[in-house]
Each structure stands twice: as structure tokens, then as C-alpha cells.
Design a protein around this motif. Sequence first.
Motif, PDB file in Angstrom:
ATOM      1  N   MET A  78      -2.775  -4.552   2.152  1.00  0.00           N
ATOM      2  CA  MET A  78      -1.899  -3.533   2.723  1.00  0.00           C
ATOM      3  C   MET A  78      -1.731  -3.803   4.212  1.00  0.00           C
ATOM      4  O   MET A  78      -2.493  -4.567   4.811  1.00  0.00           O
ATOM      5  N   GLY A  79      -0.695  -3.186   4.787  1.00  0.00           N
ATOM      6  CA  GLY A  79      -0.423  -3.397   6.211  1.00  0.00           C
ATOM      7  C   GLY A  79       0.385  -4.659   6.482  1.00  0.00           C
ATOM      8  O   GLY A  79       0.481  -5.117   7.610  1.00  0.00           O
TER       9      GLY A  79
ATOM     10  N   ASN B   2       0.325   1.455   4.383  1.00  0.00           N
ATOM     11  CA  ASN B   2      -0.998   1.836   3.892  1.00  0.00           C
ATOM     12  C   ASN B   2      -0.937   2.249   2.426  1.00  0.00           C
ATOM     13  O   ASN B   2       0.102   2.698   1.946  1.00  0.00           O
TER      14      ASN B   2
END
Length: 447
Positions: free
Chosen positions: A52-53, A34
Motif C-alpha cells: 500500500m502507499g 492506505n
Amino acid sequence: MSRIVVLGGGESGVGSAVLAKKKGFEVFLSDNGNIADKYVQMLNEWDIPFEMGGHTEDLVLNADEVIKSPGIPLTAPMIRKIEDKGIHIISEIEFAGRYDKAKKICITGSNGKTTTTSLIYYLLQQAGLNVGLGGNIGRSYAYQVATESFDYYVLELSSFQLDNMYDFKADIAIITNITPDHLDRYDNKMENYVKAKFRITRNMNEDDCFIFCSDDEITIGNLDQILIKAKKLPFSQKETDLSQGAFIKDDRMIIRVGDDQCDVYLQELALAGKHNVYNSMAAALAGKVMNVRNETIRKSLASFQPVEHRLEKVLSIGDVMYINDSKATNVDAAWYALECQTTPVVWIVGGKDKGNDYSVLEGLVKDKVKAIVCLGVHNEKIHAAFEKIVGKENMVDTLSAADAVKASAAFAKAGDTVLLSPCCASFDLFTRYEDRGRQFKEAVRNL
């Protein structure tokens, strides 16, 4: 238009992305985890596309160059894929240095680098210089290069930040000391870690200065193996006379650079402890190289305020002093913290072990520590090392800063010190050592 991909969406990565955008590159930022809200906001403000992720391979592996955040190990799967494609990987420091014409004072070392960096920054501010602070401390160096204009930078550089540095050059380089740390990132080989630290001297020439501790066996043992063209300025508490460098004579610290000499009385130093004398020496030498007046050096070393999370006195409650030394993430740093205590200690220790050898602390624990509060998920090694010294009844395990502080308060009596000096990384229970330190301080205030 060249395409730059930034891996990691923290302070370093987002700063690099902003600089790349400002310099006209096509930029994409990718984070496997994150990204904090404040950095998402910055990326949106600068109109920088990001994810993100997880990493989308097609969007990463089409880069002309990749800027890797220091927290990402070289063994990460995506890093391996980038290397297999022959894409050049650099650090934020390398990238920002391409666009920065300021004079750079760069500090690395296993311990003391944050204090030394902060001391030098303060000293140069007191001298009236237009100076920025960055690297492993404060705001991103790359972001400052993108948005500010400084004549000088004081940069704290970790070994991870030095790993992907190639053409960057320090004008003044300082190695405070080298002790085993982060060996898990260097194939558990000390020589690899030492080489990483000495990268700070890369590209230096005869006009530059290299400041180092001549009392540090590992530094001295490797000095002859590395070609350093820069002028060498040692600092020592064992020598009583050096033609160039810093040393202790009687009750004074003496700094000699060129034909000039500056004397500082040890009792006037703002920072206590033998380790801080080393930090003050390194800072004073940097000041002399920068032609700062002797009076300014003396006043700065006398009026400097300690760094947050580094032997930071929080509060005295019921005549018990609570000290936050959360930045002590290795055995050597904890050794220094214990060594300078003069009252009985309740020691808060523990976290993510980096292959620590606690045996070097046994003598200090015997002399100084009355009780141990473990703050970590796995505390078996700490129990094995110290139970026989302080007694099983004087050791307890906790899983939060609040519980650790409550347990410490129960052990402590008037005149004692509660010392958070964890010896370990913070990642088992906290996000960073700063998070650990702030939670500790909050818990102390809530007692």
C-alpha cells in the motif's frame, strides 16, 4: 500458475484477491493509498502478499490478468501502463462470475438501484430462497463466491463495475433509470455513460429477462440501438394497460408476467413517494419472473424497511423530523427526495460537485425549501442557484456534519423537516456517502 494482480484494497479488491487465492492463482494486491485495518487482517489471514502507499511496477506489470477495483478510473497512470503492456483488465464482477453458477438478478441505474436491489433481496428471502446480496452493496460478491454457496444472487452494479465486464451474464437485468451522473469518468459524454449502463444486458439470451422503466426517456431512446435478445418487461406510471410488465390503474399497481397477474394496492406499499413506486414495480416484476407467490410479493412490498442513507428517518426532535438521504449524490436523487416532502424543508446540500445542473430543482426549492445549509468545501454554485429563491439570510455554509445539523436546527420550527440530500459526492469532507450519513445521524442524536 497464472499470476493475478488486484488493484485496490477495499471490499471489492480484497474479495477478488481471496477468490483468486482460493482458485489457486498466484495473487498480489496493490493499493496506491492506505488499506483499512480490517482488510489488512483479511489479506494476512489468507496469506495474500500486498503493498500500500504506491504501486511497484515490476510486481504489477508481470500479471497475466489484472482485477481493477471500481473506484480506480481508466485514466489512472498505472492502468495506462497495464494497457500498454497488453495485460487484460477485468472487474471483480467479471472474475467472480466465472466461478458462480447461481442465478443472478442484476440491477443498475442512476437512482433507485440500492432500494430496488434491497427490495428484491428481501422479497426473495421472504419467499424462502437461498439468496446472497452483493455488488455495490453489502459484502464483496467475489468473497461470497469464495466462501458461501447461494442458489441466487441479487447484485447492485454501478457503471464502474460494469466497465470491465465481458463474459458475465445476468439472468434478470434491471435498469431503473438513466440520468446524467459520473460524466467526469466518461469523457463528459452522456452516450458513454449510457453504454456503460446497458452493458448489464450483455450476453443475455432469449431465456433471460430485461426489466426497464418505459417512462425514462434516455432508456427508451437507446433501447432500439442495442440488441437485446432477452424478454423485455417495462414498468410505467404513465401507461394504464400493458400486456406484459407493470403499470398503475386507479389505486393499484398491476404486474403481468406470462399468463399471471398480481395486484398491489398503492396505499399498502411500505415506501412512500413516486420514485419508490417505480422501485416497487421493478422488484415485483423480478419476483414474478422468479415465480414468487403473489401473496409473498404483496407482503414483502408492504413490510420492507427503508435502506440506510436513503430517505431514512432518523429522529423527530421538537416536532422536527431529521431525514438522512446521504445516498442522494446527484441532482435527480435530490429531486426525488424533495418531491416527496410534505412539510417545510431545511435542506442540507453540497459536497464534491460532479458538474451538476441545479436549475431543474428551482421549482421544488421554491415550493418546499425554507432554508439551505451548505455542507461542502466549495458552495458557490449552490449559492448562485438558490440564493435568489430562499434569500441570502436563509443560507449558511458549514464544514462538518455537526455544524450542519446545528445550523439546520436553528432554522427549523415545529412541523418542519431537516433533509440531508446532498446532490453531490462526499469526498471533499467525508470518506464515502455512508460516512457522511452516519456522521449526520450521530450529530442529530447529539442535539
